[in-house]
Motif scaffolding. Structure first.
Motif, PDB file in Angstrom:
ATOM      1  N   VAL A   1     -12.323  18.563 -24.962  1.00 45.73           N
ATOM      2  CA  VAL A   1     -12.351  19.789 -24.101  1.00 45.73           C
ATOM      3  C   VAL A   1     -11.941  18.925 -22.608  1.00 45.73           C
ATOM      4  O   VAL A   1     -11.298  19.494 -21.735  1.00 45.73           O
ATOM      5  CB  VAL A   1     -13.615  20.379 -23.930  1.00 45.73           C
ATOM      6  CG1 VAL A   1     -13.982  20.946 -22.534  1.00 45.73           C
ATOM      7  CG2 VAL A   1     -13.830  21.007 -25.079  1.00 45.73           C
ATOM      8  N   SER A   2     -12.350  17.630 -22.277  1.00 45.42           N
ATOM      9  CA  SER A   2     -12.264  16.887 -21.140  1.00 45.42           C
ATOM     10  C   SER A   2     -10.713  16.552 -21.091  1.00 45.42           C
ATOM     11  O   SER A   2     -10.113  17.046 -19.983  1.00 45.42           O
ATOM     12  CB  SER A   2     -12.747  15.628 -21.037  1.00 45.42           C
ATOM     13  OG  SER A   2     -14.302  15.794 -21.407  1.00 45.42           O
ATOM     14  N   VAL A   3     -10.054  16.288 -22.181  1.00 47.62           N
ATOM     15  CA  VAL A   3      -8.611  15.935 -21.959  1.00 47.62           C
ATOM     16  C   VAL A   3      -7.853  17.375 -21.496  1.00 47.62           C
ATOM     17  O   VAL A   3      -7.008  17.569 -20.816  1.00 47.62           O
ATOM     18  CB  VAL A   3      -7.950  15.689 -23.245  1.00 47.62           C
ATOM     19  CG1 VAL A   3      -6.553  15.624 -23.482  1.00 47.62           C
ATOM     20  CG2 VAL A   3      -8.454  14.079 -23.675  1.00 47.62           C
ATOM     21  N   LEU A   4      -8.175  18.479 -22.249  1.00 48.19           N
ATOM     22  CA  LEU A   4      -7.689  19.789 -22.045  1.00 48.19           C
ATOM     23  C   LEU A   4      -7.912  20.082 -20.537  1.00 48.19           C
ATOM     24  O   LEU A   4      -7.050  20.335 -19.785  1.00 48.19           O
ATOM     25  CB  LEU A   4      -8.115  20.805 -22.890  1.00 48.19           C
ATOM     26  CG  LEU A   4      -7.620  21.023 -24.241  1.00 48.19           C
ATOM     27  CD1 LEU A   4      -8.376  21.832 -25.061  1.00 48.19           C
ATOM     28  CD2 LEU A   4      -6.362  21.153 -24.322  1.00 48.19           C
ATOM     29  N   ALA A   5      -9.125  19.972 -19.861  1.00 51.58           N
ATOM     30  CA  ALA A   5      -9.403  20.187 -18.521  1.00 51.58           C
ATOM     31  C   ALA A   5      -8.495  19.285 -17.732  1.00 51.58           C
ATOM     32  O   ALA A   5      -8.239  19.769 -16.686  1.00 51.58           O
ATOM     33  CB  ALA A   5     -10.834  19.990 -18.263  1.00 51.58           C
ATOM     34  N   VAL A   6      -8.313  17.905 -17.926  1.00 55.33           N
ATOM     35  CA  VAL A   6      -7.576  17.090 -17.111  1.00 55.33           C
ATOM     36  C   VAL A   6      -6.255  17.567 -17.213  1.00 55.33           C
ATOM     37  O   VAL A   6      -5.713  17.867 -16.192  1.00 55.33           O
ATOM     38  CB  VAL A   6      -7.710  15.540 -17.545  1.00 55.33           C
ATOM     39  CG1 VAL A   6      -6.701  15.009 -16.973  1.00 55.33           C
ATOM     40  CG2 VAL A   6      -9.128  15.254 -17.391  1.00 55.33           C
ATOM     41  N   ILE A   7      -5.604  18.040 -18.237  1.00 55.45           N
ATOM     42  CA  ILE A   7      -4.442  18.472 -18.363  1.00 55.45           C
ATOM     43  C   ILE A   7      -4.100  19.972 -17.519  1.00 55.45           C
ATOM     44  O   ILE A   7      -3.204  19.962 -16.933  1.00 55.45           O
ATOM     45  CB  ILE A   7      -3.787  18.874 -19.771  1.00 55.45           C
ATOM     46  CG1 ILE A   7      -3.902  17.489 -20.498  1.00 55.45           C
ATOM     47  CG2 ILE A   7      -2.916  19.602 -19.923  1.00 55.45           C
ATOM     48  CD1 ILE A   7      -3.678  17.769 -22.122  1.00 55.45           C
ATOM     49  N   ALA A   8      -5.134  20.824 -17.722  1.00 53.97           N
ATOM     50  CA  ALA A   8      -5.382  21.877 -16.882  1.00 53.97           C
ATOM     51  C   ALA A   8      -5.249  21.636 -15.396  1.00 53.97           C
ATOM     52  O   ALA A   8      -4.424  22.381 -14.558  1.00 53.97           O
ATOM     53  CB  ALA A   8      -6.377  22.686 -17.341  1.00 53.97           C
ATOM     54  N   ILE A   9      -6.244  20.952 -15.043  1.00 53.94           N
ATOM     55  CA  ILE A   9      -6.044  20.650 -13.561  1.00 53.94           C
ATOM     56  C   ILE A   9      -4.669  19.941 -13.032  1.00 53.94           C
ATOM     57  O   ILE A   9      -4.129  20.232 -12.205  1.00 53.94           O
ATOM     58  CB  ILE A   9      -7.304  19.402 -13.372  1.00 53.94           C
ATOM     59  CG1 ILE A   9      -8.578  20.467 -13.704  1.00 53.94           C
ATOM     60  CG2 ILE A   9      -7.233  18.887 -11.981  1.00 53.94           C
ATOM     61  CD1 ILE A   9      -9.783  19.317 -13.362  1.00 53.94           C
ATOM     62  N   ALA A  10      -4.229  18.913 -13.934  1.00 53.87           N
ATOM     63  CA  ALA A  10      -2.843  18.303 -13.770  1.00 53.87           C
ATOM     64  C   ALA A  10      -1.645  19.579 -13.551  1.00 53.87           C
ATOM     65  O   ALA A  10      -1.115  19.337 -12.546  1.00 53.87           O
ATOM     66  CB  ALA A  10      -2.485  17.094 -14.502  1.00 53.87           C
ATOM     67  N   ALA A  11      -1.724  20.052 -14.526  1.00 54.98           N
ATOM     68  CA  ALA A  11      -0.906  21.197 -14.618  1.00 54.98           C
ATOM     69  C   ALA A  11      -1.078  22.216 -13.186  1.00 54.98           C
ATOM     70  O   ALA A  11      -0.024  22.522 -12.770  1.00 54.98           O
ATOM     71  CB  ALA A  11      -0.836  22.192 -15.825  1.00 54.98           C
ATOM     72  N   SER A  12      -2.123  22.508 -13.075  1.00 53.10           N
ATOM     73  CA  SER A  12      -2.318  23.395 -11.662  1.00 53.10           C
ATOM     74  C   SER A  12      -1.912  22.808 -10.569  1.00 53.10           C
ATOM     75  O   SER A  12      -1.196  23.290  -9.808  1.00 53.10           O
ATOM     76  CB  SER A  12      -3.876  23.706 -11.461  1.00 53.10           C
ATOM     77  OG  SER A  12      -4.246  24.335 -12.790  1.00 53.10           O
ATOM     78  N   ALA A  13      -2.172  21.365 -10.506  1.00 51.35           N
ATOM     79  CA  ALA A  13      -1.948  20.725  -9.292  1.00 51.35           C
ATOM     80  C   ALA A  13      -0.545  20.564  -9.353  1.00 51.35           C
ATOM     81  O   ALA A  13       0.393  20.905  -8.004  1.00 51.35           O
ATOM     82  CB  ALA A  13      -2.349  19.132  -9.507  1.00 51.35           C
ATOM     83  N   TRP A  14       0.536  20.489 -10.451  1.00 53.53           N
ATOM     84  CA  TRP A  14       1.723  20.352 -10.345  1.00 53.53           C
ATOM     85  C   TRP A  14       2.328  21.761  -9.920  1.00 53.53           C
ATOM     86  O   TRP A  14       3.180  22.036  -9.178  1.00 53.53           O
ATOM     87  CB  TRP A  14       2.064  19.948 -11.872  1.00 53.53           C
ATOM     88  CG  TRP A  14       3.642  20.184 -11.966  1.00 53.53           C
ATOM     89  CD1 TRP A  14       4.863  19.129 -11.462  1.00 53.53           C
ATOM     90  CD2 TRP A  14       4.462  21.148 -12.624  1.00 53.53           C
ATOM     91  NE1 TRP A  14       5.953  19.555 -11.898  1.00 53.53           N
ATOM     92  CE2 TRP A  14       5.867  20.930 -12.334  1.00 53.53           C
ATOM     93  CE3 TRP A  14       4.134  22.520 -12.962  1.00 53.53           C
ATOM     94  CZ2 TRP A  14       7.021  21.581 -12.741  1.00 53.53           C
ATOM     95  CZ3 TRP A  14       5.270  23.259 -13.564  1.00 53.53           C
ATOM     96  CH2 TRP A  14       6.554  22.962 -13.394  1.00 53.53           C
ATOM     97  N   TRP A  15       1.888  22.846 -10.627  1.00 59.40           N
ATOM     98  CA  TRP A  15       2.336  24.299 -10.218  1.00 59.40           C
ATOM     99  C   TRP A  15       1.946  24.385  -8.737  1.00 59.40           C
ATOM    100  O   TRP A  15       2.965  25.046  -8.457  1.00 59.40           O
ATOM    101  CB  TRP A  15       1.280  25.186 -11.284  1.00 59.40           C
ATOM    102  CG  TRP A  15       1.800  26.583 -10.940  1.00 59.40           C
ATOM    103  CD1 TRP A  15       1.169  27.540 -10.325  1.00 59.40           C
ATOM    104  CD2 TRP A  15       2.881  27.180 -11.491  1.00 59.40           C
ATOM    105  NE1 TRP A  15       1.618  28.670 -10.345  1.00 59.40           N
ATOM    106  CE2 TRP A  15       2.911  28.727 -11.034  1.00 59.40           C
ATOM    107  CE3 TRP A  15       4.116  26.811 -12.179  1.00 59.40           C
ATOM    108  CZ2 TRP A  15       4.018  29.564 -11.180  1.00 59.40           C
ATOM    109  CZ3 TRP A  15       5.198  27.649 -12.482  1.00 59.40           C
ATOM    110  CH2 TRP A  15       4.991  28.955 -12.057  1.00 59.40           C
ATOM    111  N   PHE A  16       0.963  24.102  -8.416  1.00 58.35           N
ATOM    112  CA  PHE A  16       0.684  24.529  -6.807  1.00 58.35           C
ATOM    113  C   PHE A  16       1.149  23.663  -5.714  1.00 58.35           C
ATOM    114  O   PHE A  16       1.805  23.859  -4.817  1.00 58.35           O
ATOM    115  CB  PHE A  16      -1.011  24.689  -6.654  1.00 58.35           C
ATOM    116  CG  PHE A  16      -1.257  26.057  -7.172  1.00 58.35           C
ATOM    117  CD1 PHE A  16      -1.019  27.115  -6.404  1.00 58.35           C
ATOM    118  CD2 PHE A  16      -2.158  25.933  -8.218  1.00 58.35           C
ATOM    119  CE1 PHE A  16      -1.354  28.288  -7.096  1.00 58.35           C
ATOM    120  CE2 PHE A  16      -2.721  27.122  -8.877  1.00 58.35           C
ATOM    121  CZ  PHE A  16      -2.187  28.278  -8.323  1.00 58.35           C
TER     122      PHE A  16
END
Lengths: 215, 208
Positions: free
Chosen positions: A22-37
């Motif tokens: 879950v943590s890895v997924l969360a980190v990926i999600a945050i990174a993806a959001s950061a990249w996206w925004f």
């Protein structure tokens, strides 16, 4: 929860992999959001006026082009259409806009085959199709010069929120026509998408049209 | 991103609202009815304007003198008539008006005739204005008298006055940045109609 009950106690006692997952997924999600925004390439931005894509361009009524052939926007689905409301006795804004359309077409290169340029007269009493033919031939015979009856012209311009008014100001050139000098762009789906003031940058107009073609 | 979208929506809403107001005004301002020949905008004296083709010329006039001057008239062989026009823009609606009393050039000031501003309107051009060609235009000022300009015809407005003519001096006046926009002389149109009969315009065709 009920699906968890048959799970052996041994596995339940070590939830770490699940948490790590879950943590890895969360980190990926945050990174993806950061990249996206923050880091993603800038999307195409329309520098002039744009409309909601659901804003359907009002259809013409009983319109003919300069050759007397019926003309409606629905025949241009899949193409991008530049629209301008003008008149041939107009000395300043209309020639300037057609000069701009010429530049946009040149900037489009091969993509120009999927882009139509349309001038709709707000002065159908004086702008016969024959007159429109000669007028547009001067700039580009591939431009469309569209006219409707007086009644349909008024109805369609109302639907487009286009203002025009005939003014007798004692000019030797006859009555003058106050009119909207913005141009508009209809996308491949028939939606009214963009508007440009007179004097807009023609390279920007061309790149906007290319973006709409590739949507 | 959301904020800019909200802002954009706001701007669009404003634009639509203001153009809607314009639309309403259009309904009220139209001094003609719906599709009947009697109510078409074609007044009888406008019949003569049917076949006319228009052109426009632009330049700047600087008055280096101590008193105001006035551009009172303009003539050219290229047109049947010439007028000095003022253009006003209101919410992207362009309104043109002939200046029947001419154009004042205040002392020590520069007056620009430019697209979407003042322009010299050529009424009934005698031939097409072709980019690359030029023609003579004579300005008559109240004090500076007559001055004839050679006006280059350009395809479009240039950012840096490229291709324009001038400066030309006339007394205390300096005229510069002289050019004319290309424009077609239209030969067909309504000219072949019998002018004695009611106007057979799209406005007078039967309405469905």
């Amino acid at each position: 929860m009920s699906t968890e009950s048959p799970v052996p106690p041994a596995k339940r006692s070590s939830p770490a992999p699940w948490i790590i997952g879950v943590s890895v997924l969360a980190v990926i999600a945050i990174a993806a959001s950061a990249w996206w925004f923050l880091l993603r390439p800038e999307p195409h931005e329309f520098q002039y006026g744009s409309y909601d894509p659901s804003d359907v361009a009002p259809e013409l009524q009983g319109a003919v082009d300069q050759h007397g052939e019926p003309f409606s926007f629905s025949d241009y689905r899949g193409k991008v259409v530049f629209v301008y409301f003008g008149y041939t006795h107009c000395p300043d804004a209309c020639p300037a806009t057609l000069d701009e359309f010429m530049e946009v077409k040149e900037n489009l290169g091969d993509d120009a085959k999927d882009v139509a340029f349309v001038m709709i007269t707000v002065d159908p009493s004086r702008d016969s199709p024959e007159r429109m033919t000669e007028y547009l031939d001067f700039w580009d015979p591939e431009f469309y010069g569209v006219s409707m009856s007086q009644e349909d012209t008024e109805s369609v311009t109302r639907a487009w929120n286009i203002y025009f008014a005939y003014q007798d100001k004692n000019s030797q050139g006859g009555y003058l026509v106050d009119h909207e000098v913005s141009s508009f762009v209809i996308d491949k789906d028939g939606s009214k998408r963009l508007t440009y003031p007179l004097g807009a940058d023609t390279k920007t107009m061309a790149s906007d049209a290319e973006f709409l073609l590739n949507e | 991103m959301k904020r800019s979208r909200t802002l954009l929506t706001g701007i669009i809403t404003l634009a639509i609202a203001s153009s809607a107001i314009g639309g309403v005004a259009a309904q009220h301002d139209h001094n003609h009815g719906h599709g009947t020949p009697e109510a078409s905008p074609m007044a009888e004296h406008d019949m003569a304007s049917m076949d006319l083709s228009m052109g426009a010329a632009y330049f700047t006039i600087t008055n280096n003198g101590d008193e105001a001057d006035r551009l009172v008239s303009v003539t050219t062989d290229m047109a049947e008539a010439v007028e000095i026009h003022e253009v006003t823009m209101d919410n992207n609606v362009m309104e043109m008006s002939p200046l029947h009393d001419g154009l004042e050039i205040p002392a020590g000031e520069e007056v620009s005739l430019e697209p979407s501003g003042y322009h010299i309107m050529l009424i009934g051009i005698t031939e097409s204005l072709i980019a690359g060609e030029e023609y003579d235009l004579t300005l008559t000022f109240e004090h500076a008298g007559d001055v004839t300009l050679t006006v280059p015809i350009l395809r479009t407005e240039s950012d840096d006055n490229e291709g324009t003519a001038g400066p030309v001096e006339a007394g205390d006046l300096v005229i510069d940045g002289i050019w004319s926009r290309q424009a077609p002389k239209i030969d067909s149109g309504m000219g072949d109609m019998d002018m004695g009969t009611p106007v057979a315009s799209p406005a007078s065709t039967p309405q469905s």
